[in-house]
Enzyme design. Structure first.
Site, mmCIF file in Angstrom:
data_model
loop_
_atom_site.group_PDB
_atom_site.id
_atom_site.type_symbol
_atom_site.label_atom_id
_atom_site.label_comp_id
_atom_site.label_asym_id
_atom_site.label_seq_id
_atom_site.Cartn_x
_atom_site.Cartn_y
_atom_site.Cartn_z
ATOM 1 N N ARG A 65 65.739 76.459 48.113
ATOM 2 C CA ARG A 65 65.835 75.027 47.820
ATOM 3 C C ARG A 65 66.527 74.787 46.475
ATOM 4 O O ARG A 65 67.311 73.847 46.326
ATOM 5 C CB ARG A 65 64.432 74.412 47.818
ATOM 6 C CG ARG A 65 64.404 72.896 47.739
ATOM 7 C CD ARG A 65 63.020 72.363 48.027
ATOM 8 N NE ARG A 65 62.988 70.907 47.916
ATOM 9 C CZ ARG A 65 62.184 70.234 47.110
ATOM 10 N NH1 ARG A 65 61.314 70.882 46.330
ATOM 11 N NH2 ARG A 65 62.223 68.917 47.060
ATOM 12 N N HIS A 69 69.730 72.341 46.022
ATOM 13 C CA HIS A 69 69.690 71.189 45.123
ATOM 14 C C HIS A 69 70.666 71.349 43.965
ATOM 15 O O HIS A 69 71.155 70.349 43.426
ATOM 16 C CB HIS A 69 68.265 70.988 44.604
ATOM 17 C CG HIS A 69 67.372 70.318 45.599
ATOM 18 N ND1 HIS A 69 66.606 69.209 45.290
ATOM 19 C CD2 HIS A 69 67.130 70.573 46.904
ATOM 20 C CE1 HIS A 69 65.932 68.826 46.357
ATOM 21 N NE2 HIS A 69 66.228 69.647 47.356
ATOM 22 N N ASN A 97 63.496 66.072 42.689
ATOM 23 C CA ASN A 97 63.391 67.445 42.213
ATOM 24 C C ASN A 97 62.061 67.784 41.551
ATOM 25 O O ASN A 97 61.880 68.913 41.081
ATOM 26 C CB ASN A 97 64.523 67.740 41.218
ATOM 27 C CG ASN A 97 65.865 67.897 41.897
ATOM 28 O OD1 ASN A 97 65.936 68.215 43.077
ATOM 29 N ND2 ASN A 97 66.937 67.671 41.152
ATOM 30 N N HIS A 195 64.272 74.915 56.735
ATOM 31 C CA HIS A 195 62.905 74.382 56.772
ATOM 32 C C HIS A 195 61.966 75.260 57.587
ATOM 33 O O HIS A 195 60.798 74.926 57.741
ATOM 34 C CB HIS A 195 62.909 72.957 57.337
ATOM 35 C CG HIS A 195 63.586 71.970 56.437
ATOM 36 N ND1 HIS A 195 63.922 70.697 56.850
ATOM 37 C CD2 HIS A 195 63.996 72.064 55.148
ATOM 38 C CE1 HIS A 195 64.516 70.049 55.853
ATOM 39 N NE2 HIS A 195 64.568 70.862 54.813
#
Length: 327
Positions: A65, A69, A97, A195
């Protein structure tokens, strides 16, 4: 997964895992960038990640992740790692975040690399390598990570809000956000498969359970039995509890996420949205039946994502500490 035997097997076999796509020289990146200047860099990062996963297999998902990001805001330049300063909020303190994790893994890897090769290896490259290694350690694919990124000196919370896709996003919005980064609907479908590992806070999906249209209703695309389970785990107003994004598979990188999405059990609205477009819907069903295709396509998509907006050559810097720009 967390046993010493798994740890040793990974270290011995990582170099033997087939590369899932041909290495290219995109935007100044190349395979083996540190071969002469810091030949053990990738091994050090791999060993660091493996040591953390051996203690807690769930750390792999936050590393993946972090890379995502980072790349979606200013490109893959390590800007997500920078601390806020007086009067200026950095990306890591933006609302999307606040639940990011894994910074300690990156800092540990950076310290080890700096001890071996001071001022050579960027934090941005460490993030990219750590994401790959974490996935491989969670029974997922490996892929060739091209290196040579340099670190940015700017990090903005407002830019994070503007550029990161929402867990409540609908398909048209999600496709548009990905397109702005040079990524396709196919990339959206395959990268959503990340995911399959990790956890999520209740507030990232609770609107689907209690107030989907503002009338106290449930998202009708959510399977009723799954919605009841989620309500038991996330009472109304719960902001802190976490649930597995892919129950029973949170530390195993596999295709069960796609099975769940096809059955109305995707945790986020953005997961359910994949069924609202022919391209992404077709891939959901294809990946459900083919782990080899998913793994291959995931490696390719991660390679594309890792090339977004990179700084190379004389641009940017090599930070001594990942949370701070150099003086």
């Amino acid at each position: 997964m967390t046993s010493k035997s798994s740890f040793l097997t990974f270290l011995v076999c990582a170099a033997l895992i087939p590369v899932l796509f041909e290495a290219t020289d995109a935007q100044g990146l190349r395979s083996g960038f540190y071969k002469k200047t810091c030949p053990k860099a990738e091994t050090i990062v791999r060993q660091t990640v493996a040591s953390f996963v051996a203690k807690d297999a769930t750390v792999a998902a936050p590393l993946l992740r972090l890379h995502f990001h980072d790349c979606f805001v200013r490109g893959c330049d390590g800007s997500v790692l920078l601390n806020s300063t007086k009067g200026h909020l950095a990306e890591k303190d933006a609302m999307p975040n606040l639940s990011l994790d894994g910074f300690d893994v990156i800092d540990t890897a950076k310290a080890a690399v700096e001890a071996a090769c001071p001022g050579v290896v960027s934090c941005a490259d460490i993030v990219a390598l750590a994401a790959r290694d974490g996935v491989a350690l969670n029974n997922g694919p490996s892929w060739q990570v091209e290196t040579g990124r340099r670190d940015g000196r700017v990090s903005s919370a407002s830019e994070a809000v503007a550029n990161l896709p929402s867990s409540f996003g609908e398909i048209a919005e999600l496709k548009a956000i990905f397109a702005r980064k040079g990524l396709s609907a196919e990339d959206l479908a395959v990268l959503s498969g990340s995911h399959t590992i990790g956890n999520a806070h209740c507030n990232a999906f609770s609107k689907r359970l209690y107030n989907f249209t503002g009338k106290g209703d449930r998202d009708p695309s959510l399977a009723p039995a799954y919605a009841r389970t989620l309500r038991s785990q996330c009472p109304r107003g719960d902001e802190t509890s976490i649930v597995e994004m892919d129950p029973g598979s949170a530390v195993s990188f596999d295709t069960s996420y796609y099975t769940r999405v096809s059955n109305g059990k995707g945790l986020f609205r953005s997961d359910a949205a994949l069924l609202h477009d022919k391209v992404t819907r077709d891939l959901v069903y294809q990946y459900t039946g083919s782990a080899s295709k998913f793994f291959r396509d995931f490696g390719v998509a991660m390679g594309k994502m890792g090339n977004i907006g990179v700084l190379t050559g004389a641009r940017g810097e090599i930070r001594r500490h990942c949370a701070l720009v150099n003086a």
